[in-house]
Design a protein around this motif. Sequence first.
Motif, PDB file in Angstrom:
ATOM      1  N   THR A 180       6.114  -7.228  14.320  1.00 38.85           N
ATOM      2  CA  THR A 180       4.690  -6.949  14.463  1.00 38.85           C
ATOM      3  C   THR A 180       4.496  -5.451  14.678  1.00 38.85           C
ATOM      4  O   THR A 180       5.163  -4.863  15.539  1.00 38.85           O
ATOM      5  N   GLN A 181       3.616  -4.837  13.912  1.00 39.81           N
ATOM      6  CA  GLN A 181       3.278  -3.433  14.148  1.00 39.81           C
ATOM      7  C   GLN A 181       2.233  -3.386  15.256  1.00 39.81           C
ATOM      8  O   GLN A 181       1.125  -3.879  15.111  1.00 39.81           O
ATOM      9  N   LEU A 182       2.601  -2.773  16.381  1.00 38.47           N
ATOM     10  CA  LEU A 182       1.711  -2.722  17.538  1.00 38.47           C
ATOM     11  C   LEU A 182       0.719  -1.570  17.447  1.00 38.47           C
ATOM     12  O   LEU A 182      -0.370  -1.641  18.013  1.00 38.47           O
ATOM     13  N   THR A 183       1.080  -0.511  16.762  1.00 37.59           N
ATOM     14  CA  THR A 183       0.203   0.639  16.597  1.00 37.59           C
ATOM     15  C   THR A 183      -0.494   0.571  15.239  1.00 37.59           C
ATOM     16  O   THR A 183      -0.067  -0.164  14.342  1.00 37.59           O
ATOM     17  N   ARG A 184      -1.554   1.351  15.120  1.00 34.01           N
ATOM     18  CA  ARG A 184      -2.289   1.450  13.851  1.00 34.01           C
ATOM     19  C   ARG A 184      -2.304   2.919  13.442  1.00 34.01           C
ATOM     20  O   ARG A 184      -2.689   3.773  14.226  1.00 34.01           O
ATOM     21  N   ASP A 185      -1.855   3.199  12.229  1.00 30.98           N
ATOM     22  CA  ASP A 185      -1.755   4.592  11.771  1.00 30.98           C
ATOM     23  C   ASP A 185      -3.098   5.308  11.860  1.00 30.98           C
ATOM     24  O   ASP A 185      -4.121   4.786  11.406  1.00 30.98           O
ATOM     25  N   HIS A 186      -3.075   6.490  12.437  1.00 27.63           N
ATOM     26  CA  HIS A 186      -4.248   7.364  12.405  1.00 27.63           C
ATOM     27  C   HIS A 186      -4.103   8.241  11.157  1.00 27.63           C
ATOM     28  O   HIS A 186      -3.604   9.361  11.214  1.00 27.63           O
ATOM     29  N   SER A 187      -4.518   7.716  10.033  1.00 28.23           N
ATOM     30  CA  SER A 187      -4.349   8.412   8.757  1.00 28.23           C
ATOM     31  C   SER A 187      -5.510   8.086   7.832  1.00 28.23           C
ATOM     32  O   SER A 187      -6.193   7.061   7.991  1.00 28.23           O
ATOM     33  N   GLU A 188      -5.721   8.958   6.847  1.00 29.64           N
ATOM     34  CA  GLU A 188      -6.763   8.698   5.862  1.00 29.64           C
ATOM     35  C   GLU A 188      -6.449   7.435   5.066  1.00 29.64           C
ATOM     36  O   GLU A 188      -7.356   6.656   4.733  1.00 29.64           O
ATOM     37  N   ALA A 189      -5.163   7.218   4.788  1.00 22.39           N
ATOM     38  CA  ALA A 189      -4.774   6.040   4.015  1.00 22.39           C
ATOM     39  C   ALA A 189      -5.130   4.763   4.767  1.00 22.39           C
ATOM     40  O   ALA A 189      -5.674   3.806   4.188  1.00 22.39           O
ATOM     41  N   GLU A 190      -4.837   4.709   6.063  1.00 21.98           N
ATOM     42  CA  GLU A 190      -5.137   3.518   6.850  1.00 21.98           C
ATOM     43  C   GLU A 190      -6.640   3.275   6.931  1.00 21.98           C
ATOM     44  O   GLU A 190      -7.104   2.126   6.884  1.00 21.98           O
ATOM     45  N   GLU A 191      -7.413   4.338   7.030  1.00 23.82           N
ATOM     46  CA  GLU A 191      -8.867   4.187   7.073  1.00 23.82           C
ATOM     47  C   GLU A 191      -9.392   3.566   5.784  1.00 23.82           C
ATOM     48  O   GLU A 191     -10.285   2.711   5.802  1.00 23.82           O
ATOM     49  N   LEU A 192      -8.826   3.976   4.642  1.00 24.57           N
ATOM     50  CA  LEU A 192      -9.250   3.412   3.358  1.00 24.57           C
ATOM     51  C   LEU A 192      -8.895   1.931   3.262  1.00 24.57           C
ATOM     52  O   LEU A 192      -9.674   1.128   2.728  1.00 24.57           O
ATOM     53  N   VAL A 193      -7.719   1.575   3.794  1.00 20.60           N
ATOM     54  CA  VAL A 193      -7.321   0.165   3.788  1.00 20.60           C
ATOM     55  C   VAL A 193      -8.249  -0.652   4.679  1.00 20.60           C
ATOM     56  O   VAL A 193      -8.714  -1.733   4.307  1.00 20.60           O
ATOM     57  N   GLN A 194      -8.535  -0.136   5.880  1.00 18.63           N
ATOM     58  CA  GLN A 194      -9.393  -0.859   6.813  1.00 18.63           C
ATOM     59  C   GLN A 194     -10.809  -1.048   6.265  1.00 18.63           C
ATOM     60  O   GLN A 194     -11.474  -2.044   6.558  1.00 18.63           O
ATOM     61  N   ARG A 195     -11.269  -0.088   5.473  1.00 15.84           N
ATOM     62  CA  ARG A 195     -12.617  -0.166   4.883  1.00 15.84           C
ATOM     63  C   ARG A 195     -12.639  -0.980   3.597  1.00 15.84           C
ATOM     64  O   ARG A 195     -13.703  -1.188   2.998  1.00 15.84           O
ATOM     65  N   GLY A 196     -11.474  -1.420   3.141  1.00 16.02           N
ATOM     66  CA  GLY A 196     -11.400  -2.241   1.953  1.00 16.02           C
ATOM     67  C   GLY A 196     -11.513  -1.475   0.643  1.00 16.02           C
ATOM     68  O   GLY A 196     -11.718  -2.070  -0.410  1.00 16.02           O
ATOM     69  N   ILE A 197     -11.373  -0.157   0.713  1.00 12.27           N
ATOM     70  CA  ILE A 197     -11.498   0.676  -0.481  1.00 12.27           C
ATOM     71  C   ILE A 197     -10.220   0.652  -1.313  1.00 12.27           C
ATOM     72  O   ILE A 197     -10.267   0.687  -2.549  1.00 12.27           O
ATOM     73  N   MET A 198      -9.070   0.600  -0.633  1.00 14.68           N
ATOM     74  CA  MET A 198      -7.781   0.534  -1.323  1.00 14.68           C
ATOM     75  C   MET A 198      -6.913  -0.507  -0.636  1.00 14.68           C
ATOM     76  O   MET A 198      -7.096  -0.812   0.544  1.00 14.68           O
ATOM     77  N   THR A 199      -5.960  -1.059  -1.389  1.00 13.15           N
ATOM     78  CA  THR A 199      -4.998  -1.994  -0.820  1.00 13.15           C
ATOM     79  C   THR A 199      -3.804  -1.226  -0.276  1.00 13.15           C
ATOM     80  O   THR A 199      -3.620  -0.042  -0.576  1.00 13.15           O
ATOM     81  N   ARG A 200      -2.990  -1.902   0.523  1.00 10.74           N
ATOM     82  CA  ARG A 200      -1.794  -1.246   1.062  1.00 10.74           C
ATOM     83  C   ARG A 200      -0.837  -0.831  -0.050  1.00 10.74           C
ATOM     84  O   ARG A 200      -0.148   0.187   0.069  1.00 10.74           O
ATOM     85  N   GLU A 201      -0.787  -1.588  -1.108  1.00 11.83           N
ATOM     86  CA  GLU A 201       0.074  -1.232  -2.227  1.00 11.83           C
ATOM     87  C   GLU A 201      -0.468  -0.002  -2.940  1.00 11.83           C
ATOM     88  O   GLU A 201       0.290   0.885  -3.348  1.00 11.83           O
ATOM     89  N   GLU A 202      -1.786   0.094  -3.077  1.00 11.29           N
ATOM     90  CA  GLU A 202      -2.405   1.231  -3.761  1.00 11.29           C
ATOM     91  C   GLU A 202      -2.222   2.533  -2.980  1.00 11.29           C
ATOM     92  O   GLU A 202      -1.965   3.584  -3.579  1.00 11.29           O
ATOM     93  N   VAL A 203      -2.340   2.481  -1.658  1.00 12.29           N
ATOM     94  CA  VAL A 203      -2.251   3.726  -0.890  1.00 12.29           C
ATOM     95  C   VAL A 203      -0.824   4.290  -0.857  1.00 12.29           C
ATOM     96  O   VAL A 203      -0.633   5.464  -0.557  1.00 12.29           O
TER      97      VAL A 203
END
Length: 262
Positions: free
Chosen positions: A131-154
């Motif tokens: 389990t990943q306990l932390t959440r990346d503070h990154s532009e890529a993670e923000e895009l994933v959380q907003r549904g703009i890109m998938t984890r594979e795309e970023v």
Amino acid sequence: MTDTSLIFESGAASDVGKVRKVNEDSFLVRAGSGLWCVSDGMGGHEAGRLASTMIVEALSTVEPQEAAAGLLSECDRRLSVVNHRLRRIASDRNYEVVGATVVVLLIHGHSYACLWSGDSRIYRVRGGALTQLTRDHSEAEELVQRGIMTREEVKHWPRRNVITRAIGVADLPEVEIVNGSVEPGDSYVLCSDGLTNHVADPEIASIVAEFDVQTACDRLVALTLERGAKDNVTVVVARAQRREPTLIDPGGAAKANWDVGA
């Protein structure tokens, strides 16, 4: 009354990698104080190495605390002091930034807290599941959380390594915190993104579950090097083990209170 108290086995490994000339990662293992840390420097001119070293040195002075809230408060205070010093160094030397990501694992009794700023990570391996306990503070993670890109795309996005938080980049440090309970057999993995850029989560889980803590660290770093290690790579593993039961105060095994306002 008996309590199955926990002790922690720790391992650590770090390497400059195959491309960089300076290892700007730093780490700290202080099981006796219930504190483990990985910091990944940034800024060039060896400023990154300075930043990560200063963070680790500041945290290394944290002593064992009677209360979980005290441990958290001491770490938070030291990160604030380092943040101010790094800002001043950047100004004095006319650098754009002198900073570093940081992940800190705190253990008090049967509870943990994770503090972090940036994209270095803390994982937990429990019963073979990661389990990943932390959440990346990154532009890529923000895009994933907003549904703009998938984890594979970023993974292929040019700005995937751009972080949105770090110690030393803002006037006040932006640190996120999560907490939970520790169970015997839990393994906690702290790492810089040099590992996660080359080694997938299932591979991390498999290696940590199979080997002792130091061997797991060594194998994860070696696997990163085999795959090109384009960045510095650092791994720290802490594993909870049962201590022989001892007579204690009936309230001794209570869940820790991480609220510094308590």
